[in-house]
Design a protein around this motif. Sequence first.
Motif, PDB file in Angstrom:
ATOM      1  N   GLY A 193       0.718  -1.211  -0.031  1.00  0.00           N
ATOM      2  CA  GLY A 193       0.061   0.018   0.059  1.00  0.00           C
ATOM      3  C   GLY A 193       0.821   1.171   0.146  1.00  0.00           C
ATOM      4  O   GLY A 193       2.000   1.185   0.255  1.00  0.00           O
ATOM      5  N   ALA A 194       0.186   2.129  -0.069  1.00  0.00           N
ATOM      6  CA  ALA A 194       1.081   3.704  -0.167  1.00  0.00           C
ATOM      7  C   ALA A 194       1.910   3.891   0.825  1.00  0.00           C
ATOM      8  O   ALA A 194       3.041   4.302   0.831  1.00  0.00           O
ATOM      9  CB  ALA A 194       0.174   4.902  -0.704  1.00  0.00           C
ATOM     10  N   LYS A 195       1.440   3.874   2.024  1.00  0.00           N
ATOM     11  CA  LYS A 195       1.860   4.112   3.294  1.00  0.00           C
ATOM     12  C   LYS A 195       3.147   3.082   3.521  1.00  0.00           C
ATOM     13  O   LYS A 195       4.107   3.398   3.987  1.00  0.00           O
ATOM     14  CB  LYS A 195       1.088   4.143   4.476  1.00  0.00           C
ATOM     15  N   LEU A 207       8.816   1.359   3.573  1.00  0.00           N
ATOM     16  CA  LEU A 207       9.916   0.633   2.946  1.00  0.00           C
ATOM     17  C   LEU A 207      11.192   1.342   2.757  1.00  0.00           C
ATOM     18  O   LEU A 207      12.306   1.036   3.044  1.00  0.00           O
ATOM     19  CB  LEU A 207       9.548  -0.194   1.763  1.00  0.00           C
ATOM     20  N   THR A 208      11.114   2.393   1.976  1.00  0.00           N
ATOM     21  CA  THR A 208      12.014   3.422   1.677  1.00  0.00           C
ATOM     22  C   THR A 208      12.712   3.920   2.705  1.00  0.00           C
ATOM     23  O   THR A 208      14.051   3.782   2.787  1.00  0.00           O
ATOM     24  CB  THR A 208      11.581   4.551   0.753  1.00  0.00           C
ATOM     25  N   GLU A 209      12.172   3.969   3.824  1.00  0.00           N
ATOM     26  CA  GLU A 209      12.679   4.862   5.034  1.00  0.00           C
ATOM     27  C   GLU A 209      13.630   3.660   5.855  1.00  0.00           C
ATOM     28  O   GLU A 209      14.779   3.736   6.291  1.00  0.00           O
ATOM     29  CB  GLU A 209      11.674   5.305   5.934  1.00  0.00           C
ATOM     30  N   VAL A 256       1.940  10.675   1.084  1.00  0.00           N
ATOM     31  CA  VAL A 256       1.936   9.367   0.593  1.00  0.00           C
ATOM     32  C   VAL A 256       1.896   8.985  -0.790  1.00  0.00           C
ATOM     33  O   VAL A 256       1.368  10.135  -1.375  1.00  0.00           O
ATOM     34  CB  VAL A 256       0.746   8.421   1.351  1.00  0.00           C
ATOM     35  N   PRO A 257       2.465   8.127  -1.523  1.00  0.00           N
ATOM     36  CA  PRO A 257       2.572   8.265  -2.879  1.00  0.00           C
ATOM     37  C   PRO A 257       1.220   8.091  -3.404  1.00  0.00           C
ATOM     38  O   PRO A 257       0.435   7.145  -2.819  1.00  0.00           O
ATOM     39  CB  PRO A 257       3.246   6.856  -2.985  1.00  0.00           C
ATOM     40  N   ASN A 258       0.972   8.484  -4.679  1.00  0.00           N
ATOM     41  CA  ASN A 258      -0.497   8.477  -5.199  1.00  0.00           C
ATOM     42  C   ASN A 258      -0.423   8.268  -6.787  1.00  0.00           C
ATOM     43  O   ASN A 258      -1.421   8.283  -7.445  1.00  0.00           O
ATOM     44  CB  ASN A 258      -1.407   9.379  -4.874  1.00  0.00           C
ATOM     45  N   VAL A 259       0.923   7.876  -7.316  1.00  0.00           N
ATOM     46  CA  VAL A 259       0.852   7.760  -8.683  1.00  0.00           C
ATOM     47  C   VAL A 259       1.664   6.416  -9.053  1.00  0.00           C
ATOM     48  O   VAL A 259       2.748   6.124  -8.447  1.00  0.00           O
ATOM     49  CB  VAL A 259       1.774   8.964  -9.234  1.00  0.00           C
ATOM     50  N   VAL A 260       1.187   5.671  -9.830  1.00  0.00           N
ATOM     51  CA  VAL A 260       1.951   4.279 -10.294  1.00  0.00           C
ATOM     52  C   VAL A 260       2.138   4.364 -11.764  1.00  0.00           C
ATOM     53  O   VAL A 260       1.245   4.985 -12.602  1.00  0.00           O
ATOM     54  CB  VAL A 260       0.779   3.017  -9.839  1.00  0.00           C
ATOM     55  N   GLU A 318      -2.837  -1.528  -3.735  1.00  0.00           N
ATOM     56  CA  GLU A 318      -1.555  -1.953  -3.446  1.00  0.00           C
ATOM     57  C   GLU A 318      -0.717  -2.133  -4.894  1.00  0.00           C
ATOM     58  O   GLU A 318      -1.280  -2.779  -5.928  1.00  0.00           O
ATOM     59  CB  GLU A 318      -1.682  -3.339  -2.784  1.00  0.00           C
ATOM     60  N   TYR A 319       0.581  -1.810  -4.967  1.00  0.00           N
ATOM     61  CA  TYR A 319       1.301  -2.078  -6.191  1.00  0.00           C
ATOM     62  C   TYR A 319       2.847  -2.405  -5.667  1.00  0.00           C
ATOM     63  O   TYR A 319       3.191  -2.226  -4.544  1.00  0.00           O
ATOM     64  CB  TYR A 319       1.457  -0.756  -6.923  1.00  0.00           C
TER      65      TYR A 319
END
Length: 406
Positions: A264-266, A271-273, A357-361, A392-393
């Motif tokens: 999911g976006a959050k 994960l990056t952190e 939070v991310p919103n582009v895929v 989720e992506y």
Amino acid sequence: MDYDITEYPRVYHGLCHLPEARLIEIANKAGASLKSIKPGLYGQIVESILKHIESFDELKTLLTPKDFDIIGQKNSIGDRKTWNRPYLDYDHAVFVDMTRKSYGVVQRPVRTSARNASHADLWLELASLKAWSKLEASQKTKVAKSLARSLGDGFTFVDLVGPHELMRFQHTAFKLHFIAIPGGKYSMGLTDDEKKELTRLAKKHGIEEAKYFARDIAETARPAHEVKLPPFLCAQTPITGAQGKKFTKSAELLESNHNIYWYGAKAALQLTEQSATRLPTEAEWEYIARAGAVRTWLNGEEDPQEYTSRILSAKLLEDDHPFGVCGLGWGTWVEDGWHLGYKNAPVDGSAWEPRDVPNVVRSGGFLSHPWQTPGEEFMLHCTYREQVKDREYPVLLAKDLPKRKK
């Protein structure tokens, strides 16, 4: 037609601006019964029309130039007399605006981008593919060892991959491989020639869905603009089964031959952190997808059905992308915030107003395969993008180049 007002609200509101007598005429032509509808209930008349037509293309044939004049002015498209857009006539422009999907009006708060390209200029060997290709194999290996030292403990140089012999490194703790992507210039977004190609393919398919895919890409991935981006590191694959367990439990394993994890976006941001990485920017993602500037489709020149079937039946690392990055067709999160088009987009490869939070895929053709309609192959186009909420992506990680150590 199975019409959802939340997805196409401007169709509903546009028609509601027409006079009642005109709406009744349209309803009669569409075969819609209005016996139970009281006078003055515009919305119910419109709903009845939309239930009885088979497609928006049919709706277009029911509307007259005068109807488009009214809808265009009410929907803020402008006046027919002052309309001046090349390659697009007024009626079609109003129709496109009416049937544009709703991407929501609520924008999440902007956050500071995690991208930091301040040390990229210290790696002149990676300034471009041309600069990198001029180096001898021994020189490339020397740069690779220097970059590994500069990345710090945990990174080791593995080998040179692909036709460009790009450097591949392993982060031993995370079991992740990263590829050093040289910088460069390219035209980001759908070019005029690519738009014509999509239009031609949509007409060839002759189905409504293909037309909408082509139109959505044309609306969300233009104008094309030249971007000059610095070199960076990109994970060779999205997070897979073995790697996903190391980061977070808030992910779902996509059971396939590739064992990709969905986030999911959050969770993607967390994960990056946890891994001291970041998401790629849209410009970086498309640069990789285009293999610099030589591809329009993820499948290159190969038939999209044959390409997708071949890739999905093979192991993930058997993808033969020129940059060595695999699994782009699954669709992955990027850092930029959603914008409907590229007007005023940055030209330095940076993330454009990333959200909290991310919103582009980008991409996603693999997730929809086997495709129900030929138009779904358009998701393999290097410019395909979409706004995402509550879904989720996969995650493809990126990393900035470090300060160069002697």
